[in-house]
Design a protein around this motif. Structure first.
Motif, PDB file in Angstrom:
ATOM      1  N   VAL A 257      -2.418   3.097   8.154  1.00  0.00           N
ATOM      2  CA  VAL A 257      -1.004   2.985   7.632  1.00  0.00           C
ATOM      3  C   VAL A 257      -1.089   2.035   6.424  1.00  0.00           C
ATOM      4  CG1 VAL A 257      -0.975   1.030   9.040  1.00  0.00           C
ATOM      5  CG2 VAL A 257       1.286   2.017   7.960  1.00  0.00           C
ATOM      6  N   ASP A 258      -0.333   2.351   5.132  1.00  0.00           N
ATOM      7  CA  ASP A 258      -0.109   1.672   4.082  1.00  0.00           C
ATOM      8  C   ASP A 258       0.406   0.493   4.080  1.00  0.00           C
ATOM      9  OD1 ASP A 258      -0.319   0.753   1.539  1.00  0.00           O
ATOM     10  OD2 ASP A 258       0.620   2.389   0.441  1.00  0.00           O
ATOM     11  N   LEU A 259      -0.430  -0.843   4.140  1.00  0.00           N
ATOM     12  CA  LEU A 259       0.249  -1.881   4.635  1.00  0.00           C
ATOM     13  C   LEU A 259       0.596  -2.841   2.976  1.00  0.00           C
ATOM     14  CD1 LEU A 259      -1.490  -3.354   7.556  1.00  0.00           C
ATOM     15  CD2 LEU A 259       0.821  -2.310   7.611  1.00  0.00           C
ATOM     16  N   ASN A 260       0.117  -2.177   1.988  1.00  0.00           N
ATOM     17  CA  ASN A 260       0.238  -3.037   0.585  1.00  0.00           C
ATOM     18  C   ASN A 260       1.687  -3.330   0.167  1.00  0.00           C
ATOM     19  OD1 ASN A 260      -2.542  -3.153   0.379  1.00  0.00           O
ATOM     20  ND2 ASN A 260      -2.386  -0.855  -0.662  1.00  0.00           N
ATOM     21  N   HIS A 261       2.610  -2.530   0.906  1.00  0.00           N
ATOM     22  CA  HIS A 261       4.115  -2.475   0.289  1.00  0.00           C
ATOM     23  C   HIS A 261       4.695  -3.915   1.267  1.00  0.00           C
ATOM     24  CE1 HIS A 261       4.596   1.218  -1.554  1.00  0.00           C
ATOM     25  NE2 HIS A 261       3.927   1.982  -0.521  1.00  0.00           N
ATOM     26  N   ILE A 262       4.093  -4.630   2.074  1.00  0.00           N
ATOM     27  CA  ILE A 262       4.332  -5.711   2.720  1.00  0.00           C
ATOM     28  C   ILE A 262       3.744  -6.883   2.104  1.00  0.00           C
ATOM     29  CG2 ILE A 262       4.410  -6.934   4.869  1.00  0.00           C
ATOM     30  CD1 ILE A 262       4.156  -4.263   6.293  1.00  0.00           C
ATOM     31  N   ALA A 263       4.557  -7.729   1.611  1.00  0.00           N
ATOM     32  CA  ALA A 263       4.084  -8.965   0.659  1.00  0.00           C
ATOM     33  C   ALA A 263       3.524 -10.182   1.562  1.00  0.00           C
ATOM     34  CB  ALA A 263       5.057  -9.216  -0.307  1.00  0.00           C
ATOM     35  N   ASN A 264       4.230 -10.430   2.549  1.00  0.00           N
ATOM     36  CA  ASN A 264       4.109 -11.346   3.351  1.00  0.00           C
ATOM     37  C   ASN A 264       3.080 -11.153   4.147  1.00  0.00           C
ATOM     38  OD1 ASN A 264       4.291 -12.907   5.980  1.00  0.00           O
ATOM     39  ND2 ASN A 264       6.266 -13.899   5.062  1.00  0.00           N
ATOM     40  N   LEU A 265       1.994 -11.919   3.955  1.00  0.00           N
ATOM     41  CA  LEU A 265       0.744 -11.735   4.591  1.00  0.00           C
ATOM     42  C   LEU A 265       0.893 -11.794   6.114  1.00  0.00           C
ATOM     43  CD1 LEU A 265      -1.828 -13.468   2.148  1.00  0.00           C
ATOM     44  CD2 LEU A 265      -1.196 -10.957   2.425  1.00  0.00           C
ATOM     45  N   GLN A 266       1.628 -12.791   6.804  1.00  0.00           N
ATOM     46  CA  GLN A 266       1.672 -12.961   8.172  1.00  0.00           C
ATOM     47  C   GLN A 266       2.214 -11.744   8.981  1.00  0.00           C
ATOM     48  OE1 GLN A 266       3.614 -16.820   8.103  1.00  0.00           O
ATOM     49  NE2 GLN A 266       2.149 -17.697   9.200  1.00  0.00           N
ATOM     50  N   LEU A 267       3.329 -11.273   8.148  1.00  0.00           N
ATOM     51  CA  LEU A 267       3.912  -9.908   8.548  1.00  0.00           C
ATOM     52  C   LEU A 267       2.965  -8.514   8.439  1.00  0.00           C
ATOM     53  CD1 LEU A 267       7.890 -10.121   7.263  1.00  0.00           C
ATOM     54  CD2 LEU A 267       7.003  -9.745   9.487  1.00  0.00           C
ATOM     55  N   ARG A 268       2.246  -8.719   7.496  1.00  0.00           N
ATOM     56  CA  ARG A 268       1.303  -7.737   7.395  1.00  0.00           C
ATOM     57  C   ARG A 268       0.469  -7.690   8.551  1.00  0.00           C
ATOM     58  NH1 ARG A 268      -2.140  -7.050   1.843  1.00  0.00           N
ATOM     59  NH2 ARG A 268      -0.244  -7.327   0.996  1.00  0.00           N
ATOM     60  N   SER A 269      -0.195  -8.773   8.863  1.00  0.00           N
ATOM     61  CA  SER A 269      -1.386  -8.766   9.927  1.00  0.00           C
ATOM     62  C   SER A 269      -0.591  -8.577  11.111  1.00  0.00           C
ATOM     63  CB  SER A 269      -1.785 -10.224   9.767  1.00  0.00           C
ATOM     64  OG  SER A 269      -2.831 -10.474  10.912  1.00  0.00           O
ATOM     65  N   LEU A 270       0.528  -8.962  11.463  1.00  0.00           N
ATOM     66  CA  LEU A 270       1.372  -8.848  12.802  1.00  0.00           C
ATOM     67  C   LEU A 270       1.515  -7.496  12.809  1.00  0.00           C
ATOM     68  CD1 LEU A 270       2.273 -10.829  14.940  1.00  0.00           C
ATOM     69  CD2 LEU A 270       4.666 -10.475  13.918  1.00  0.00           C
ATOM     70  N   ILE A 271       2.027  -6.723  11.911  1.00  0.00           N
ATOM     71  CA  ILE A 271       2.111  -5.309  12.166  1.00  0.00           C
ATOM     72  C   ILE A 271       1.158  -4.523  12.602  1.00  0.00           C
ATOM     73  CG2 ILE A 271       3.527  -3.199  10.806  1.00  0.00           C
ATOM     74  CD1 ILE A 271       5.341  -5.198   9.737  1.00  0.00           C
ATOM     75  N   GLN A 272       0.065  -4.905  11.698  1.00  0.00           N
ATOM     76  CA  GLN A 272      -1.041  -4.176  11.790  1.00  0.00           C
ATOM     77  C   GLN A 272      -1.670  -4.185  13.146  1.00  0.00           C
ATOM     78  OE1 GLN A 272      -4.631  -5.573   9.510  1.00  0.00           O
ATOM     79  NE2 GLN A 272      -5.372  -3.712   9.135  1.00  0.00           N
ATOM     80  N   LYS A 273      -1.532  -5.435  13.650  1.00  0.00           N
ATOM     81  CA  LYS A 273      -1.931  -5.412  15.180  1.00  0.00           C
ATOM     82  C   LYS A 273      -0.830  -4.876  16.155  1.00  0.00           C
ATOM     83  CE  LYS A 273      -4.104  -9.874  14.270  1.00  0.00           C
ATOM     84  NZ  LYS A 273      -4.130 -11.501  14.672  1.00  0.00           N
ATOM     85  N   MET A 274       0.234  -4.556  15.645  1.00  0.00           N
ATOM     86  CA  MET A 274       1.176  -4.051  16.726  1.00  0.00           C
ATOM     87  C   MET A 274       1.053  -2.404  16.745  1.00  0.00           C
ATOM     88  SD  MET A 274       4.884  -5.803  15.768  1.00  0.00           S
ATOM     89  CE  MET A 274       5.509  -7.406  16.327  1.00  0.00           C
ATOM     90  N   LEU A 275       0.457  -1.977  15.547  1.00  0.00           N
ATOM     91  CA  LEU A 275       0.198  -0.717  15.583  1.00  0.00           C
ATOM     92  C   LEU A 275      -1.097  -0.263  15.764  1.00  0.00           C
ATOM     93  CD1 LEU A 275       2.438  -0.017  12.115  1.00  0.00           C
ATOM     94  CD2 LEU A 275       3.246   0.481  14.445  1.00  0.00           C
ATOM     95  N   LYS A 276      -1.846  -0.773  16.822  1.00  0.00           N
ATOM     96  CA  LYS A 276      -3.103  -0.515  17.240  1.00  0.00           C
ATOM     97  C   LYS A 276      -2.912   0.750  18.155  1.00  0.00           C
ATOM     98  CE  LYS A 276      -6.036  -3.099  15.227  1.00  0.00           C
ATOM     99  NZ  LYS A 276      -7.248  -2.781  14.477  1.00  0.00           N
ATOM    100  N   PHE A 277      -3.896   1.822  17.954  1.00  0.00           N
ATOM    101  CA  PHE A 277      -3.920   3.248  18.513  1.00  0.00           C
ATOM    102  C   PHE A 277      -4.182   2.718  20.277  1.00  0.00           C
ATOM    103  CE2 PHE A 277      -5.767   6.502  20.619  1.00  0.00           C
ATOM    104  CZ  PHE A 277      -4.907   7.909  20.342  1.00  0.00           C
TER     105      PHE A 277
END
Length: 622
Positions: A257-277
């Motif tokens: 997933v492209d997370l570059n559109h999310i500027a907030n680093l904490q939100l970016r990290s959080l969503i990346q962990k939420m979307l684990k397969f």
């Protein structure tokens, strides 16, 4: 005259007054669906409520279990961030639900007021409240299973609503209350260790373990929550292939997933962990509550939800995490500690080096800002722009035409296959009737002849578009799919054009007296299919209704399978009708078929799909 209407029990307002005499006034319609209307009303104290009136008389029986499930769960709800059901009343003709009043949902809010994307701070505000509502459901061992933006309601005070309407003051959404609604697909588990495997939810928001028909638990809600957060921040789904070339499961599994559109680093990290397969690697709700966004600040009572969030952390005990993740607790805690340290180290490294400046330069780059405007309303510079020829658009339109024809005959072929499976199961059952096999076999023959003609039509289009589309991958891929998957099924079908009434000429219904298979380019071809489609749906609906009447025990696996096949036939009957009515329906057929395949043994889920198609396209089968 209004008094007569209000007192007439056959009208909605009359039914409300009869059920709750004198309790509500000043009714105003605010929404409607296929079988329900929603009214805003005032109580004796002037408080607003939403009253949902459901027409049971005209409702399909397959919807009722969902309504009963939602009523039961809502009647037990007692949380600020879960919609409340105040009262309910049921008669033979109407079901009346008195609910909390909410002005809009988050999907409408995002599109209407924020041009497709929300700010980081507002998303965090919404996240805190949704997590509070979810923690309440989980405490009561309930999985929501259908988290999406339209199921998040927005409740504003009257003062804030006035500020929004009169001054377009968008800061009111920072103070709004956000509530989980629509518990129709929610499920209550027996205990914290229990899991389920029922196919449920909305596909693009659905956790991969549900898509793959695996057992799942509360972690499925975490994945769907991550999808919702991503959509609110970016304005689109994290995984979606509009060309229909890559299955949704494959996209999710790659985790690219492209997370570059999310500027907030904490939100970016959080969503990346939420979307684990893998749900075992996915962020847990206990970890979510330990995040900076949920830390309780002692003495800061500006937002009462802080107290609730602080109290809710206790429900996500180690026991719950073990049941969901099936991991060694010591090992899991070690992994959590390691992940948190790695995340903090990465953030600190970015913040303390020149990379932060590069990142800021990247975000503030005019070209990047211009690209990020894709979800904003463009400025109109010319009221009468000069039309320009766009060769790429023309090629896309041509490919859409080809996919549309293929979707037509694939839906019809699938319908014929389901009818073929129904016949031997219904024979010698309580649902059998004298001409059942003959009638269904006639339909099967007719459907395959129609499919063959559409297949031949597609072959003609291939030749016609070969010169302009030949070099394109999508065109070549479609040709390959048709040759490998469709040709073997259709090459032996013989089309008998003209009168093919034969043995069914004595049927009472006039539509069966002379069924013809017109050439696909004739004026009667579409009209004839529409007429036969309606008659077939009626036959299926009657058989379905008989199944409820003649079989009171749903535990019989044979009758369950018959119901599933009837629902699947009804779905493809409705879908094929839509494809004849609406031009260029380049639907994600593979994703649709996968959904139906996964739910093949779940009559309730299939019935919901039937209802959704009928409501979405306003199809009437009367």
């Amino acid at each position: 005259m209004n008094q007569l209407v209000n007192n007439n029990p056959t009208t909605d307002q009359g039914a409300i007054q009869a059920a709750f005499p004198g309790e509500y006034k000043n009714f105003a319609p605010i929404g409607r669906g296929s079988y329900a209307k929603v009214y805003r009303a005032e109580t004796e104290n002037g408080e607003l409520v939403a009253i949902k009136v459901i027409d049971l008389k005209n409702m399909q029986k397959e919807i009722i279990p969902y309504m009963q499930n939602e009523m039961k769960l809502l009647s037990e709800s007692d949380n600020k961030n879960v919609i409340k059901l105040f009262k309910s009343n049921q008669t033979n003709e109407k079901l009346i639900l008195v609910l909390e009043y909410c002005q809009i949902d988050v999907e409408f809010m995002v599109k209407r007021y924020f041009k497709g994307k929300l700010s980081d701070d507002l998303v965090i505000t919404i996240l805190r409240q949704l997590a509070n509502g979810l923690s309440y459901l989980h405490r009561n061992k309930i999985i929501h299973r259908d988290l999406k933006l339209e199921n998040f309601a927005v409740q504003l005070t009257q003062e804030d609503q006035d500020a929004l309407q009169n001054r377009n003051d968008l800061t009111v959404f920072d103070k709004a209350t956000y509530k989980l609604i629509d518990l129709g697909l929610a499920k209550k588990l027996g205990d914290l260790q229990a899991q389920t495997s029922t196919w449920a939810g909305t596909e693009l928001n659905m956790a991969p373990e549900i898509l793959n028909e695996q057992k799942y638990s509360f972690q499925a809600d975490m994945y769907s929550l991550g999808v919702c957060l991503y959509y609110m921040l970016v304005g689109k789904y994290p995984y979606f292939d509009p060309t229909n070339r890559t299955p949704l499961q494959d996209l999710i599994k790659k985790e690219n997933v492209d997370l570059n559109h999310i500027a907030n680093l904490q939100l970016r990290s959080l969503i990346q962990k939420m979307l684990k397969f893998d749900p075992k690697q996915r962020l847990t709700f206990q970890e979510l509550y330990q995040h900076e966004f949920f830390k309780y600040r002692e003495g800061d009572l500006a937002n009462p939800i802080d107290l609730e969030l602080n109290q809710n952390q206790g429900i996500y005990s180690q026991r719950l995490d073990e049941s969901v993740l099936e991991q060694n607790p010591i090992k899991r805690q070690s992994e959590i500690f390691q992940q948190e340290n790695e995340s903090k180290s990465q953030i600190q490294q970015v913040m303390n080096t020149e990379q932060q400046q590069q990142f800021n330069d990247f975000i503030n780059n005019p070209k990047i800002q211009e690209k990020n405007q894709e979800f904003q309303t463009p400025e109109v510079k010319n009221m009468f722009p000069t039309s320009k020829f766009d060769p790429q658009k023309k090629q896309n339109d041509q490919i859409m035409q080809l996919y549309h024809i293929r979707n037509q005959y694939i839906a019809i072929l699938k319908l014929a296959e389901y009818l073929e499976q129904i016949i031997p199961l219904v024979k010698n059952s309580k649902l059998d009737f004298l001409t059942m096999a003959q009638k269904f076999n006639m339909y099967i023959e007719y459907l395959r002849m129609v499919s063959k003609q559409l297949y031949l039509k597609l072959q003609q289009r291939f030749i016609f578009f070969q010169q302009s589309l030949g070099p394109y991958d999508r065109f070549q891929l479609l040709q390959k799919q048709v040759k490998q998957e469709d040709q073997p099924k259709l090459e032996k079908v013989y089309v008998r054009e003209g009168d093919s009434s034969g043995m069914i000429s004595w049927f009472k219904k006039s539509v069966f007296k002379q069924i013809q298979c017109e050439p696909h380019d004739s004026a009667n071809f579409n009209q004839q299919y529409q007429q036969n489609n309606i008659e077939l749906y009626k036959e299926l609906l009657k058989m379905l209704q008989d199944s409820f009447y003649k079989y009171t025990d749903d535990s019989d696996p044979k009758i369950k399978r018959i119901k599933c096949l009837i629902y699947l036939s009804m779905i493809n009957t409705a879908r094929s009708r839509v494809l004849f009515q609406v031009e260029l329906q380049n639907t994600d057929y593979k994703a649709e078929e996968l959904l139906l395949t996964k739910a093949r043994d779940e009559p309730d889920i299939l019935s919901e799909k039937v209802t959704a198609i009928l409501a979405q396209y306003n199809l009437q089968y009367i």
